[in-house]
Design a protein around this motif. Structure first.
Motif, short mmCIF file in Angstrom:
data_model
loop_
_atom_site.label_atom_id
_atom_site.label_comp_id
_atom_site.label_asym_id
_atom_site.label_seq_id
_atom_site.Cartn_x
_atom_site.Cartn_y
_atom_site.Cartn_z
N LEU A 195 -23.65 -20.24 -12.62
CA LEU A 195 -24.27 -20.78 -13.82
C LEU A 195 -25.74 -21.10 -13.60
O LEU A 195 -26.60 -20.78 -14.44
CB LEU A 195 -23.50 -22.02 -14.29
CG LEU A 195 -23.97 -22.64 -15.60
CD1 LEU A 195 -23.82 -21.64 -16.74
CD2 LEU A 195 -23.16 -23.88 -15.89
N ALA A 196 -26.06 -21.72 -12.48
CA ALA A 196 -27.46 -22.04 -12.18
C ALA A 196 -28.28 -20.76 -11.98
O ALA A 196 -29.44 -20.69 -12.41
CB ALA A 196 -27.54 -22.91 -10.93
N THR A 197 -27.69 -19.75 -11.39
CA THR A 197 -28.40 -18.49 -11.16
C THR A 197 -28.73 -17.81 -12.47
O THR A 197 -29.87 -17.40 -12.71
CB THR A 197 -27.55 -17.56 -10.28
OG1 THR A 197 -27.26 -18.21 -9.05
CG2 THR A 197 -28.26 -16.26 -10.01
N THR B 259 -28.24 -22.69 -4.34
CA THR B 259 -27.19 -23.46 -5.00
C THR B 259 -25.80 -22.85 -4.89
O THR B 259 -24.81 -23.56 -5.01
CB THR B 259 -27.50 -23.62 -6.49
OG1 THR B 259 -27.48 -22.32 -7.11
CG2 THR B 259 -28.83 -24.29 -6.70
N ARG B 260 -25.70 -21.54 -4.72
CA ARG B 260 -24.41 -20.84 -4.71
C ARG B 260 -23.65 -21.04 -6.02
O ARG B 260 -22.42 -21.02 -6.05
CB ARG B 260 -23.53 -21.26 -3.54
CG ARG B 260 -24.12 -21.07 -2.19
CD ARG B 260 -24.04 -19.64 -1.81
NE ARG B 260 -24.54 -19.49 -0.44
CZ ARG B 260 -24.71 -18.33 0.11
NH1 ARG B 260 -24.42 -17.26 -0.53
NH2 ARG B 260 -25.17 -18.26 1.33
N SER B 261 -24.38 -21.23 -7.10
CA SER B 261 -23.78 -21.47 -8.41
C SER B 261 -24.13 -20.31 -9.34
O SER B 261 -25.31 -19.98 -9.52
CB SER B 261 -24.31 -22.78 -9.00
OG SER B 261 -23.94 -22.89 -10.35
N ILE C 243 -32.51 -19.04 -6.30
CA ILE C 243 -31.61 -20.08 -6.82
C ILE C 243 -30.18 -19.82 -6.37
O ILE C 243 -29.45 -20.76 -6.00
CB ILE C 243 -31.71 -20.17 -8.35
CG1 ILE C 243 -33.10 -20.59 -8.79
CG2 ILE C 243 -30.66 -21.10 -8.93
CD1 ILE C 243 -33.51 -21.97 -8.36
N ALA C 244 -29.76 -18.56 -6.37
CA ALA C 244 -28.40 -18.23 -5.93
C ALA C 244 -28.20 -18.56 -4.45
O ALA C 244 -27.14 -19.06 -4.07
CB ALA C 244 -28.11 -16.76 -6.18
N ALA D 242 -34.01 -15.87 -9.55
CA ALA D 242 -32.56 -16.00 -9.62
C ALA D 242 -31.92 -15.81 -8.24
O ALA D 242 -30.96 -16.50 -7.90
CB ALA D 242 -31.98 -15.00 -10.61
N SER E 290 -28.70 -19.07 -15.60
CA SER E 290 -29.56 -19.86 -16.49
C SER E 290 -31.01 -19.91 -15.98
O SER E 290 -31.94 -19.81 -16.78
CB SER E 290 -28.99 -21.26 -16.67
OG SER E 290 -28.90 -21.92 -15.44
N SER E 291 -31.22 -20.04 -14.68
CA SER E 291 -32.59 -20.06 -14.17
C SER E 291 -33.25 -18.70 -14.34
O SER E 291 -34.44 -18.62 -14.69
CB SER E 291 -32.61 -20.48 -12.71
OG SER E 291 -31.97 -19.50 -11.90
#
Length: 104
Positions: free
Chosen positions: A86-88, A82-84, A78-79, A75, A90-91
């Motif tokens: 939601l993506a952080t 993507t800086r997102s 991913i953070a 996470a 959910s992943s």
């Protein structure tokens, strides 16, 4: 004694909240205070998340066989990429579930 504590905390809470609407508070906070307050969310989230990730059910720090630790590492990566939010989230959840259900 308990009633005094309840009433006192209620009055203090009311005073801090009404001060923002009364016109007595400054319109702009000092720059040094705004800079200091910018670290509050990071500190609070770290204090909540770090024990949940690092400590196992027995209260000991566990890294080797800790699925939450590996999901948190993914996470974090991913953070950073993507800086997102939601993506952080959910992943991290998908990795946690995948590791948990795979028997890791």
């Amino acid at each position: 004694m308990i009633w005094f504590v309840i009433i006192a905390t209620g009055l203090i809470n009311f005073a801090t909240r009404i001060s923002m609407f009364s016109g007595y508070s400054p319109k702009q906070l000092p720059n040094w205070l705004e800079d200091a307050l910018s670290f509050v969310p990071i500190a609070v989230l770290t204090a909540i998340i770090a024990p949940a990730v690092l400590f196992n059910d027995a209260g000991m720090i566990s890294i080797v066989d800790n699925t939450r630790f590996y999901a948190a590492l993914v996470a974090i990566v991913i953070a950073l990429i993507t800086r997102s939010v939601l993506a952080t989230i959910s992943s991290g959840l998908m990795i946690l579930w995948a590791l948990t259900y795979s028997g890791f």
